[in-house]
Design a protein around this motif. Structure first.
Motif, PDB file in Angstrom:
ATOM      1  N   ALA A  44       0.860  -1.180   0.000  1.00  0.00           N
ATOM      2  CA  ALA A  44       0.000   0.000   0.000  1.00  0.00           C
ATOM      3  C   ALA A  44       0.901   1.236   0.000  1.00  0.00           C
ATOM      4  O   ALA A  44       1.973   1.232   0.607  1.00  0.00           O
ATOM      5  N   ASP A  45       0.476   2.273  -0.693  1.00  0.00           N
ATOM      6  CA  ASP A  45       1.269   3.495  -0.798  1.00  0.00           C
ATOM      7  C   ASP A  45       0.725   4.557   0.147  1.00  0.00           C
ATOM      8  O   ASP A  45      -0.402   5.019  -0.012  1.00  0.00           O
ATOM      9  N   ALA A  46       1.526   4.955   1.134  1.00  0.00           N
ATOM     10  CA  ALA A  46       1.105   5.972   2.098  1.00  0.00           C
ATOM     11  C   ALA A  46       1.692   7.347   1.804  1.00  0.00           C
ATOM     12  O   ALA A  46       1.373   8.307   2.503  1.00  0.00           O
ATOM     13  N   VAL A  47       2.548   7.456   0.748  1.00  0.00           N
ATOM     14  CA  VAL A  47       3.262   8.723   0.534  1.00  0.00           C
ATOM     15  C   VAL A  47       3.209   9.259  -0.894  1.00  0.00           C
ATOM     16  O   VAL A  47       3.828  10.277  -1.193  1.00  0.00           O
ATOM     17  N   SER A  61       3.287  -6.719  10.763  1.00  0.00           N
ATOM     18  CA  SER A  61       2.357  -5.926  11.577  1.00  0.00           C
ATOM     19  C   SER A  61       2.701  -4.439  11.569  1.00  0.00           C
ATOM     20  O   SER A  61       1.819  -3.596  11.726  1.00  0.00           O
ATOM     21  N   SER A  62       3.964  -4.081  11.336  1.00  0.00           N
ATOM     22  CA  SER A  62       4.358  -2.669  11.256  1.00  0.00           C
ATOM     23  C   SER A  62       3.692  -1.956  10.093  1.00  0.00           C
ATOM     24  O   SER A  62       3.521  -0.735  10.116  1.00  0.00           O
ATOM     25  N   ALA A  63       3.291  -2.707   9.075  1.00  0.00           N
ATOM     26  CA  ALA A  63       2.651  -2.100   7.906  1.00  0.00           C
ATOM     27  C   ALA A  63       1.298  -1.495   8.249  1.00  0.00           C
ATOM     28  O   ALA A  63       0.791  -0.646   7.515  1.00  0.00           O
ATOM     29  N   ASP A  75      -0.016  -6.151   4.293  1.00  0.00           N
ATOM     30  CA  ASP A  75       1.202  -6.782   4.805  1.00  0.00           C
ATOM     31  C   ASP A  75       2.438  -5.940   4.555  1.00  0.00           C
ATOM     32  O   ASP A  75       3.498  -6.225   5.089  1.00  0.00           O
ATOM     33  N   ALA A  76       2.306  -4.897   3.691  1.00  0.00           N
ATOM     34  CA  ALA A  76       3.449  -4.029   3.393  1.00  0.00           C
ATOM     35  C   ALA A  76       2.942  -2.637   3.068  1.00  0.00           C
ATOM     36  O   ALA A  76       1.869  -2.479   2.486  1.00  0.00           O
ATOM     37  N   VAL A  77       3.740  -1.622   3.443  1.00  0.00           N
ATOM     38  CA  VAL A  77       3.376  -0.236   3.166  1.00  0.00           C
ATOM     39  C   VAL A  77       4.619   0.557   2.798  1.00  0.00           C
ATOM     40  O   VAL A  77       5.666   0.414   3.420  1.00  0.00           O
ATOM     41  N   VAL A  78       4.501   1.382   1.759  1.00  0.00           N
ATOM     42  CA  VAL A  78       5.556   2.334   1.416  1.00  0.00           C
ATOM     43  C   VAL A  78       5.311   3.556   2.291  1.00  0.00           C
ATOM     44  O   VAL A  78       4.248   4.168   2.229  1.00  0.00           O
TER      45      VAL A  78
END
Length: 95
Positions: A44-47, A61-63, A75-78
């Motif tokens: 997922a793109d957060a930025v 879980s940090s994502a 499961d993953a985030v930018v």
């Protein structure tokens, strides 16, 4: 956090409702010299990252700890776009 290069996007018209409106990016995991490590993932793109940019991503879980991904099934985030990478006084990458 790990380094990756954005190599594409994923479009999914039918998905879990909590993912509606989220931009999904295809990432190629890289080392400090920007060499591929043979791992690819969707994040997922957060930025607002774009294709060919070097980014930092979190997985597991940090994502789910960014504002945009809280309580969403990711499961993953930018979470950062890299402007420069310096190790031991040597710039390995500059945008």
């Amino acid at each position: 956090m790990q380094l990756a290069e954005v190599i594409g996007t994923v479009v999914a018209t039918r998905k879990e409702p909590t993912l509606a409106g989220m931009k999904l990016l295809v990432l190629k995991v890289i080392d400090l010299q920007r060499q591929p490590l043979g791992q690819y993932l969707v994040a997922a793109d957060a930025v607002g990252a774009g294709t060919s940019e070097i980014v930092l991503f979190a997985a597991g879980s940090s994502a789910r700890l960014t504002e945009i991904t809280k309580d969403r099934p990711v499961d993953a985030v930018v979470m950062a776009i890299v402007d420069a990478l310096e190790v031991g006084g040597t710039f390995l990458y500059e945008k």
